[in-house]
Scaffold this motif. Structure first.
Motif, PDB file in Angstrom:
ATOM      1  N   LEU A 104       0.822  -1.213   0.000  1.00 20.79           N
ATOM      2  CA  LEU A 104       0.000   0.000   0.000  1.00 20.79           C
ATOM      3  C   LEU A 104       0.856   1.263   0.000  1.00 20.79           C
ATOM      4  N   GLN A 108       0.794   4.045  -2.951  1.00 22.49           N
ATOM      5  CA  GLN A 108       0.468   5.433  -2.628  1.00 22.49           C
ATOM      6  C   GLN A 108       1.618   6.367  -3.003  1.00 22.49           C
ATOM      7  N   ALA A 122      -6.139   6.966  -8.664  1.00 23.46           N
ATOM      8  CA  ALA A 122      -7.045   6.736  -7.539  1.00 23.46           C
ATOM      9  C   ALA A 122      -7.866   5.468  -7.763  1.00 23.46           C
ATOM     10  N   ALA A 123      -8.279   5.237  -8.998  1.00 23.52           N
ATOM     11  CA  ALA A 123      -9.042   4.025  -9.317  1.00 23.52           C
ATOM     12  C   ALA A 123      -8.188   2.776  -9.104  1.00 23.52           C
ATOM     13  N   LEU A 125      -5.604   2.553  -7.056  1.00 18.78           N
ATOM     14  CA  LEU A 125      -5.409   2.439  -5.604  1.00 18.78           C
ATOM     15  C   LEU A 125      -6.618   1.776  -4.940  1.00 18.78           C
ATOM     16  N   ALA A 126      -7.813   2.128  -5.380  1.00 17.26           N
ATOM     17  CA  ALA A 126      -9.028   1.529  -4.813  1.00 17.26           C
ATOM     18  C   ALA A 126      -9.075   0.024  -5.097  1.00 17.26           C
ATOM     19  N   LYS A 127      -8.693  -0.376  -6.289  1.00 21.51           N
ATOM     20  CA  LYS A 127      -8.672  -1.804  -6.631  1.00 21.51           C
ATOM     21  C   LYS A 127      -7.632  -2.542  -5.796  1.00 21.51           C
ATOM     22  N   ARG A 129      -6.487  -1.653  -2.795  1.00 22.32           N
ATOM     23  CA  ARG A 129      -6.986  -1.752  -1.414  1.00 22.32           C
ATOM     24  C   ARG A 129      -8.025  -2.867  -1.283  1.00 22.32           C
ATOM     25  N   ALA A 130      -8.903  -2.976  -2.280  1.00 24.49           N
ATOM     26  CA  ALA A 130      -9.926  -4.027  -2.250  1.00 24.49           C
ATOM     27  C   ALA A 130      -9.286  -5.417  -2.297  1.00 24.49           C
TER      28      ALA A 130
END
Length: 133
Positions: A104, A108, A122-123, A125-127, A129-130
């Motif tokens: 992570l 980041q 950002a998209a 990063l969201a994937k 994190r999921a």
């Protein structure tokens, strides 16, 4: 703490997943200078990792990814992140957080390295994190 020896395949899975995340972030903000800044930023997160995560992420050769198929890389990397957590939960449960934190942080830092985090980054990063949840 029980730590079993990781196989070469397991180590490769952890490493490919982590470096694949950086690849995905870099592809979300294309350009040579951006890629260079992002790679340097991510490498700092990997070298700053602790324990087994540091050992895996800073030793051996770097994985290679096809330049012309970022969709295919994403389809490989995100499940590999989940598999990596499974490997660590089974063989080195005390190392799960170290690995997750390093991945992570690398993602980041890479996203922030060149003019801040854009919508595409950002998209990604969201994937990531999921996949690491």
């Amino acid at each position: 703490m029980i730590v079993a020896e990781l196989t070469d395949h397991e180590r490769a899975t952890l490493k490919r997943a982590a470096f694949g995340v950086v690849y995905l972030v870099s592809n979300a903000d294309p350009g040579f200078l951006s890629m260079l800044r992002e790679s340097v930023a991510a490498s700092g997160a990997f070298t700053g990792a602790r324990g087994l995560a540091r050992d895996v992420l800073t030793s051996g050769s770097l994985p290679r990814f096809p330049r012309k198929d970022p969709g295919g890389v994403e389809a490989e990397v995100l499940p590999a992140l989940t598999a990596s957590l499974g490997i660590l939960r089974a063989k080195a449960p005390d190392e799960v957080d170290n690995y997750r934190d390093a991945v992570l942080a690398a993602a980041q830092r890479a996203a922030e390295a060149s003019h801040g985090v854009n919508a595409s980054e950002a998209a990604v990063l969201a994937k990531v994190r999921a996949a690491l949840a």
